[in-house]
Design an enzyme around this catalytic site. Structure first.
Site, PDB file in Angstrom:
ATOM      1  CB  ALA A  35      -0.914  -0.013   1.217  1.00 33.38           C
ATOM      2  CE1 TYR A  37       5.913  -0.133  -6.455  1.00 34.09           C
ATOM      3  CE2 TYR A  37       7.967   0.157  -5.260  1.00 34.09           C
ATOM      4  CZ  TYR A  37       7.288  -0.006  -6.448  1.00 34.09           C
ATOM      5  OH  TYR A  37       7.993  -0.037  -7.619  1.00 34.09           O
ATOM      6  CG  LEU A  84      -3.106  -5.838 -15.449  1.00 38.20           C
ATOM      7  CD1 LEU A  84      -4.161  -6.711 -14.801  1.00 38.20           C
ATOM      8  CD2 LEU A  84      -3.464  -5.554 -16.902  1.00 38.20           C
ATOM      9  CD  GLU A 114      -8.661 -13.589 -15.840  1.00 36.74           C
ATOM     10  OE1 GLU A 114      -7.503 -13.950 -15.571  1.00 36.74           O
ATOM     11  OE2 GLU A 114      -9.001 -13.145 -16.947  1.00 36.74           O
ATOM     12  CE  LYS A 116      -2.695  -7.453  -9.302  1.00 34.32           C
ATOM     13  NZ  LYS A 116      -1.605  -7.901  -8.435  1.00 34.32           N
ATOM     14  CG  ASP A 118       0.369 -11.818  -2.640  1.00 37.84           C
ATOM     15  OD1 ASP A 118       1.055 -11.166  -3.445  1.00 37.84           O
ATOM     16  OD2 ASP A 118       0.529 -11.768  -1.415  1.00 37.84           O
ATOM     17  NE  ARG A 137       5.031  -7.972 -15.461  1.00 36.75           N
ATOM     18  CZ  ARG A 137       5.575  -6.978 -14.793  1.00 36.75           C
ATOM     19  NH1 ARG A 137       6.398  -7.236 -13.803  1.00 36.75           N
ATOM     20  NH2 ARG A 137       5.304  -5.743 -15.106  1.00 36.75           N
ATOM     21  CE1 TYR A 223      -2.641 -13.672 -16.511  1.00 38.93           C
ATOM     22  CE2 TYR A 223      -2.607 -14.856 -14.433  1.00 38.93           C
ATOM     23  CZ  TYR A 223      -2.104 -13.872 -15.254  1.00 38.93           C
ATOM     24  OH  TYR A 223      -1.058 -13.108 -14.835  1.00 38.93           O
ATOM     25  CE  LYS A 310      -2.312  -4.459  -6.675  1.00 38.49           C
ATOM     26  NZ  LYS A 310      -1.255  -3.606  -6.156  1.00 38.49           N
ATOM     27  CB  CYS A 407      19.430 -12.170  34.160  1.00 37.36           C
ATOM     28  SG  CYS A 407      20.240 -11.076  32.979  1.00 37.36           S
ATOM     29  CB  CYS A 422      20.544  -9.484  28.184  1.00 39.33           C
ATOM     30  SG  CYS A 422      21.181 -10.371  29.620  1.00 39.33           S
ATOM     31  CB  CYS A 427      20.828 -14.057  30.507  1.00 40.66           C
ATOM     32  SG  CYS A 427      19.120 -13.552  30.269  1.00 40.66           S
TER      33      CYS A 427
END
Ligand SMILES: [Zn+2]
Length: 666
Positions: A35, A37, A84, A114, A116, A118, A137, A223, A310, A407, A422, A427
């Site tokens: 988001a 970006y 796109l 369709e 999308k 991820d 790609r 697709y 999106k 500790c 630490c 510890c």
């Protein structure tokens, strides 16, 4: 804004975006979410629209997307793989449709809808019925040839029932379960987690080691269909064509004949996305009629006949109940948020990592304040900011811890590091973490010694260091009386401890928790040095000259062996017969070719050693000459006398495609 101001801002945005693009596409390790970006790139686009004279040919807005890495052979796409345009609201879809209507003459356009996925875009090239190439790609014009890895994907067939040259495109992805499994393993191995399935899929597909790829169960939905001999009239027919060729398509794809249907589709999947087995980040709408697509045309970098809707990231408000520190194996302090439970993207969120003190102070988070929370990449809970209202002003400003929560040692922080540490070797929190680490799956893999058991044994002071694990049998009477811990659990525990003694060196080495020695480095060191004594005698110069080791790691290893208590630990473990020799890679005895014998002959697409490795890792064997006992002859081009002999003896002859098919169990 003056032109001068705009010019400066544009430059800053481009620098930032180039860096982010590199993190995202090349390093698979984004530092900002999608988001942010997207928002920044839109800001740049707006400015470039206002001041078109400031657009340069190397601006990130002029590129389609990724950057090509040098590791794989490059491949120039016959048809560019366009990206796109993005939209984020229904109003924007209406506008998009109006632009389309200018060409089609109607606002009632037929779209395919369709999901999308991820994942990572892929292009598959089939010729003479055989999969020739799988290409990423890349930047849209030039991608990477990842054919060897693509061949390991179970849902991608190596041959199709058509001799035409056909290019099929789609998305390679990891299902939610696979993604969770990989991150779980990475957590156990101390490797950095993948931020989202897309990065995990990209990281996997661009692995140079195809064996790792094969283990990870990538999947693919296709697709897009190009075949010059068989032009197709609609996008929906393309999808059917792909299905008929035996490739996998997403069954949620629909045709929307009206705007109302588009809207319903968006609403339906905005709700339903959490129930799907894979992550989606939006919906792609394409004008269904291919002729109309061409008429509507393209901008410089995107088609004007398709758009990606999106989903907005789901942001919820909740109360920050507490901020508490935890101590890691190396003493590193991590702060955590305890949140009032809240539903986000399908799961209940009640905690989030806040990293380090600087992170909290920069956001000015305060205990009992109301905070905005989202899931980064829809997976990892993240506190975005606090609501700074009047009530907030009354809350005390949060102050960082100065003492170790376990500790009470004063915490240390160097000027170059953001984290507090630490530094107390004794510890208890660090010791417990290092015991957990030793027992973990990537290390000694002691199944009976899970988180709760080891904690209990540590609290009861029955195990206070790694060597104590191997003396646990002495405390039988004590342990079988633990709550929820009977004789049977005890036997299982002892059995898994005993089994762990036979681990190959790299596992034990990783388990020792030498700083910076992750599971991969441990394997490299084990392969080179074979056992712990050779490694102990290795000099700093020697170690630092190893490619994947480097100076920091070399120093850390040398220092570790200088500490007397560490040498004592090794001697003690040896006295319990813990193995410190490298045993070679584990073989897959469940494989379909386990215990089968192969003769390799002729010219194959990869070296013979490549196939020999695969066969041996799958517990098969490669022999020199053909006999009646040979199970398979793997024959490439120009195979000679061995092929003739195989035919005489009636031994099964297979080609490369058939070999991979057998390996996949087809
Ligand atoms: Zn401590």
């Amino acid at each position: 804004m003056t032109k001068e101001q705009a010019s400066k801002l544009i430059n800053d945005l481009r620098l930032k975006l180039n860096e982010w693009a590199k993190e995202y596409y090349v390093l698979d390790n984004p530092s900002v979410d999608d988001a942010e970006y997207d928002k920044t790139i839109h800001q740049l686009l707006d400015l470039e629209n206002q001041f078109p004279e400031l657009i340069t040919s190397d601006s990130i807005t002029q590129k389609v997307g990724g950057i090509v890495s040098d590791k794989f052979e490059k491949h120039t796409h016959k048809y560019p793989m366009l990206s796109l345009g993005d939209i984020f609201s229904w109003d924007e879809f209406i506008n998009f449709n109006k632009q389309v209507a200018k060409v089609t003459g109607t606002e009632n356009n037929e779209y395919t809808a369709e999901l999308k996925i991820d994942g990572l875009s892929i292009s598959l090239i089939y010729k003479d019925g055989v999969l020739q190439k799988g290409v990423t790609r890349g930047d849209g014009k030039v991608g990477e040839n990842v054919t060897t890895n693509v061949k390991t994907i179970k849902s991608i067939p190596l041959s199709i029932p058509s001799k035409d040259e056909i290019e099929i495109r789609g998305e390679v992805f990891l299902g939610k379960k696979e993604f969770a499994k990989i991150n779980e393993e990475r957590l156990l191995n101390g490797d950095q987690l993948f931020a989202n399935p897309r990065n995990a899929a990209a990281g996997t597909l661009r692995q140079l080691d195809s064996k790792i790829v094969a283990e990870r169960n990538l999947d693919a939905y296709l697709y897009y269909y190009f075949n010059e001999n068989n032009p197709i009239n609609t996008q929906f027919d393309s999808i059917n064509q792909i299905k008929n060729l035996g490739l996998k398509i997403n069954k949620e794809t629909k045709i929307c004949k009206t705007l109302e249907e588009v809207k319903l589709y968006i609403e339906y999947y905005t709700e339903k996305r959490n129930e799907l087995d894979y992550e989606i980040d939006g919906i792609v709408f394409k004008l269904n009629d291919k002729k109309l697509q061409e008429e509507v045309g393209y901008t410089a970098k995107t088609p004007k006949w398709a758009i990606a809707y999106k989903f907005p990231a789901e942001v919820k408000q909740t109360k920050l109940l507490d901020i508490f520190p935890t101590v890691g194996r190396t003493g590193k302090i991590t702060y955590n948020a305890k949140l009032e439970p809240v539903q986000i993207a399908g799961t209940t969120v009640s905690a989030a990592s806040l990293n380090n003190a600087e992170y909290i102070m920069a956001k000015d988070l305060r205990i009992n304040s109301i905070v905005k929370v989202k899931k980064a990449g829809d997976i990892i809970p993240e506190v975005i900011s606090a609501i700074k209202d009047e009530k907030f002003d009354l809350l005390p400003i949060w102050e960082k811890d100065v003492q170790c929560p376990a500790c009470n040692e004063l915490l240390e922080k160097t000027s170059t590091e953001v984290d507090q540490f630490c530094v107390n070797f004794n510890c208890p929190a660090q010791i417990l973490r290092s015991l957990e680490h030793f027992a973990s799956r990537g290390a000694a893999n002691i199944v009976g010694l899970g988180g709760q058991t080891i904690k209990k044994l540590f609290e009861e002071k029955l195990i206070t260091n790694i060597a104590d694990i191997f003396k646990v049998e002495e405390h039988k009477e004590n342990i079988i009386n633990f709550e929820k811990f009977g004789e049977k659990s005890f036997e299982n525990l002892i059995a898994s401890i005993k089994e762990s003694k036979n681990n190959s060196f790299e596992k034990t080495l990783f388990g020792l928790g030498i700083r910076h020695v992750g599971s991969k480095t441990a394997l490299t060191l084990a392969q080179i040095y074979k056992n712990i004594d050779n490694l102990k005698n290795a000099t700093y110069e020697e170690l630092s000259s190893i490619d994947s080791v480097g100076e920091v790691l070399a120093m850390s290893i040398v220092d570790w062996f200088k500490i007397e208590s560490n040498l004592q630990l090794i001697n003690e473990l040896k006295s319990f017969d813990v193995n410190f020799e490298y045993l070679g890679q584990a073989k897959n005895t469940e494989s379909t070719i386990s215990e089968k014998s192969f003769v390799i002959t002729g010219t194959l697409s990869e070296s013979r050693d490549y196939f020999k490795d695969i066969i041996e890792l799958n517990n098969g064997k490669v022999i020199g000459s053909v006999s009646k006992k040979t199970d398979y002859v793997l024959a490439g081009e120009n195979a000679g006398s061995k092929l003739t002999k195989a035919e005489e003896l009636n031994v099964k002859v297979i080609n490369e495609e058939e070999f991979f098919a057998i390996l996949k169990g087809e």
